[in-house]
Write a protein that holds these residues in place. Sequence first.
Motif, PDB file in Angstrom:
ATOM      1  N   LYS A 195      38.059  47.420  46.538  1.00 16.20           N
ATOM      2  CA  LYS A 195      37.230  46.215  46.723  1.00 16.20           C
ATOM      3  C   LYS A 195      37.242  45.370  45.591  1.00 16.20           C
ATOM      4  CE  LYS A 195      33.755  48.904  48.144  1.00 16.20           C
ATOM      5  NZ  LYS A 195      32.530  49.446  48.672  1.00 16.20           N
ATOM      6  N   ARG A 196      37.467  45.916  44.324  1.00 18.84           N
ATOM      7  CA  ARG A 196      37.608  45.259  43.220  1.00 18.84           C
ATOM      8  C   ARG A 196      38.860  44.411  43.065  1.00 18.84           C
ATOM      9  NH1 ARG A 196      35.797  48.664  40.229  1.00 18.84           N
ATOM     10  NH2 ARG A 196      37.898  49.776  39.493  1.00 18.84           N
ATOM     11  N   ARG A 197      39.991  44.740  43.744  1.00 17.81           N
ATOM     12  CA  ARG A 197      41.109  44.327  43.734  1.00 17.81           C
ATOM     13  C   ARG A 197      41.142  43.075  44.706  1.00 17.81           C
ATOM     14  NH1 ARG A 197      43.593  49.182  43.856  1.00 17.81           N
ATOM     15  NH2 ARG A 197      44.080  49.174  46.021  1.00 17.81           N
ATOM     16  N   LEU A 198      40.599  43.407  45.856  1.00 19.19           N
ATOM     17  CA  LEU A 198      40.298  42.461  47.063  1.00 19.19           C
ATOM     18  C   LEU A 198      39.712  41.045  46.701  1.00 19.19           C
ATOM     19  CD1 LEU A 198      39.891  44.593  50.117  1.00 19.19           C
ATOM     20  CD2 LEU A 198      41.765  43.370  49.278  1.00 19.19           C
ATOM     21  N   GLY A 199      38.945  41.330  45.604  1.00 20.10           N
ATOM     22  CA  GLY A 199      37.799  40.110  45.001  1.00 20.10           C
ATOM     23  C   GLY A 199      38.842  39.073  44.159  1.00 20.10           C
ATOM     24  N   GLN A 200      39.638  39.607  43.564  1.00 17.47           N
ATOM     25  CA  GLN A 200      40.681  38.738  42.866  1.00 17.47           C
ATOM     26  C   GLN A 200      41.354  37.692  43.518  1.00 17.47           C
ATOM     27  OE1 GLN A 200      43.085  41.586  40.782  1.00 17.47           O
ATOM     28  NE2 GLN A 200      41.488  42.383  39.289  1.00 17.47           N
ATOM     29  N   GLU A 201      41.616  36.371  42.768  1.00 18.95           N
ATOM     30  CA  GLU A 201      42.431  35.450  43.445  1.00 18.95           C
ATOM     31  C   GLU A 201      43.867  35.863  43.162  1.00 18.95           C
ATOM     32  OE1 GLU A 201      40.924  31.886  41.389  1.00 18.95           O
ATOM     33  OE2 GLU A 201      39.274  31.511  42.988  1.00 18.95           O
ATOM     34  N   ILE A 202      44.610  35.200  43.924  1.00 20.95           N
ATOM     35  CA  ILE A 202      46.021  35.509  43.904  1.00 20.95           C
ATOM     36  C   ILE A 202      46.802  34.215  44.156  1.00 20.95           C
ATOM     37  CG2 ILE A 202      46.521  36.169  46.262  1.00 20.95           C
ATOM     38  CD1 ILE A 202      48.399  38.455  45.361  1.00 20.95           C
ATOM     39  N   GLU A 203      47.924  33.971  43.687  1.00 22.86           N
ATOM     40  CA  GLU A 203      48.878  32.935  43.915  1.00 22.86           C
ATOM     41  C   GLU A 203      49.253  32.917  45.390  1.00 22.86           C
ATOM     42  OE1 GLU A 203      52.311  30.138  41.569  1.00 22.86           O
ATOM     43  OE2 GLU A 203      51.510  32.148  40.949  1.00 22.86           O
TER      44      GLU A 203
END
Length: 64
Positions: free
Chosen positions: A41-49
């Motif tokens: 869930k923490r990884r899913l919250g990050q923005e990605i290019e």
Amino acid sequence: MPKLKTHKGAAKRFKITGSGRILRIKAFKSHILTKKNANRKRRLGQEIEVSCGDIKKVKRLLGR
């Protein structure tokens, strides 16, 4: 050639950085979160290019 209008749905989902990169939020974090572990869930919250194959389409939607 007329100006392009900004696609308001795309404008809410994408962000352009000062250097011109386009960022997006990852999917699958809106519901059914109980079976997903905290790390995921923490990884899913990050923005990605945005991937290079979609940059041209997204820029057109954003009126650039």
